[in-house]
Design a protein around this motif. Structure first.
Motif, mmCIF file in Angstrom:
data_model
loop_
_atom_site.group_PDB
_atom_site.id
_atom_site.type_symbol
_atom_site.label_atom_id
_atom_site.label_comp_id
_atom_site.label_asym_id
_atom_site.label_seq_id
_atom_site.Cartn_x
_atom_site.Cartn_y
_atom_site.Cartn_z
ATOM 1 N N UNK A 1 -30.725 -6.074 37.243
ATOM 2 C CA UNK A 1 -30.557 -4.691 36.814
ATOM 3 C C UNK A 1 -29.305 -4.464 35.983
ATOM 4 N N UNK A 2 -29.072 -3.195 35.659
ATOM 5 C CA UNK A 2 -27.921 -2.783 34.868
ATOM 6 C C UNK A 2 -27.091 -1.770 35.660
ATOM 7 N N UNK B 1 -25.121 0.298 33.943
ATOM 8 C CA UNK B 1 -25.248 1.397 32.992
ATOM 9 C C UNK B 1 -25.902 0.801 31.751
ATOM 10 N N UNK B 2 -26.461 1.640 30.884
ATOM 11 C CA UNK B 2 -27.076 1.093 29.659
ATOM 12 C C UNK B 2 -26.110 0.203 28.883
ATOM 13 N N UNK B 3 -26.545 -1.023 28.621
ATOM 14 C CA UNK B 3 -25.715 -1.971 27.898
ATOM 15 C C UNK B 3 -24.729 -2.730 28.754
ATOM 16 N N UNK B 4 -24.790 -2.532 30.081
ATOM 17 C CA UNK B 4 -23.874 -3.207 30.998
ATOM 18 C C UNK B 4 -24.676 -3.859 32.122
ATOM 19 N N UNK B 5 -25.263 -5.036 31.849
ATOM 20 C CA UNK B 5 -26.051 -5.709 32.895
ATOM 21 C C UNK B 5 -25.176 -6.129 34.069
ATOM 22 N N UNK B 6 -25.730 -6.010 35.251
ATOM 23 C CA UNK B 6 -24.985 -6.376 36.456
ATOM 24 C C UNK B 6 -24.618 -7.855 36.455
ATOM 25 N N UNK B 7 -25.434 -8.682 35.817
ATOM 26 C CA UNK B 7 -25.165 -10.120 35.801
ATOM 27 C C UNK B 7 -23.820 -10.451 35.158
ATOM 28 N N UNK B 8 -23.338 -9.595 34.243
ATOM 29 C CA UNK B 8 -22.038 -9.832 33.610
ATOM 30 C C UNK B 8 -20.886 -9.633 34.584
#
Length: 203
Positions: free
Chosen positions: A61-62, A64-71
């Motif tokens: 998932x994310x 927020x838009x443009x901020x994936x949780x995986x990062x």
């Protein structure tokens, strides 16, 4: 500047201090969430599928838009550990954020709070329909609960404080005009103090 690290309270040659220094070189500091999943009467074999789906959806998932949780994750997938491999009554899912990434705000929101909200949202969508109960806790869950508890409290706290001060000033000055003049002059200071308190409470 206040030091809150455990190593600052121990001698430099203490074993715990040396172990913390070695661990810092091996892996980055993390902020863990502990998600405890259980069912009344114990887990069923089919519940493993729901828990694995929960873990996959969380990681994919994310925040927020443009901020994936995986990062922001310290490991690609949550670690799922049953309390008893033979007859599990509950499982513990451990999701850890990188502390250095979690400090970077997303707009006005903290990644720690957004991740905690996402964990609860996915558990309500995936685990609860399967009859499972999930509890989000750990340091990350605690920070999320703390921010939720204080969200919107500034306005209510300010109104209650103004009401109490107005009654006290009314009794002291015995005039309805002087308390109003004092309160009007103090409102900007009170708002500034509340904003500073909110900044201090943010992780």
């Amino acid at each position: 500047v206040q030091e809150n690290e455990n190593a600052s309270f121990l001698p430099g040659e203490a074993e715990s201090t040396r172990a913390a220094a070695e661990a810092a070189d091996l892996s980055p500091a993390t902020i863990p969430y502990f998600v405890v999943v259980s069912r009344d009467g114990g887990l069923r074999p089919s519940d493993r599928t729901a828990v694995q789906r929960f873990a996959s959806e969380v990681a994919a998932g994310e925040l927020a838009p443009g901020h994936p949780l995986s990062d922001y994750l310290a490991q690609p997938q949550p670690v799922v550990v049953p309390n008893d491999p033979q007859r599990p009554e509950a499982v513990l899912a451990i999701i850890s954020l990188r502390a250095d990434r979690a400090e970077q705000m997303i707009g006005e929101d903290s990644p720690i709070t957004l991740a905690g909200d996402r964990l609860r949202g996915v558990s309500e969508r995936v685990l609860e329909p399967a009859g499972l109960t999930a509890y989000v806790t750990g340091p990350g869950g605690f920070i999320t609960d703390l921010e939720s508890a204080f969200a919107g409290i500034d306005g209510l706290l300010l109104l209650v404080a103004l009401g109490v001060v107005f009654v006290i000033l009314l009794l002291v000055y015995r005039s309805p005009l002087l308390p109003i003049a004092v309160l009007v002059s103090s409102v900007p200071i009170s708002i500034n103090t509340a904003q500073q308190l909110e900044l201090l409470l943010k992780p």
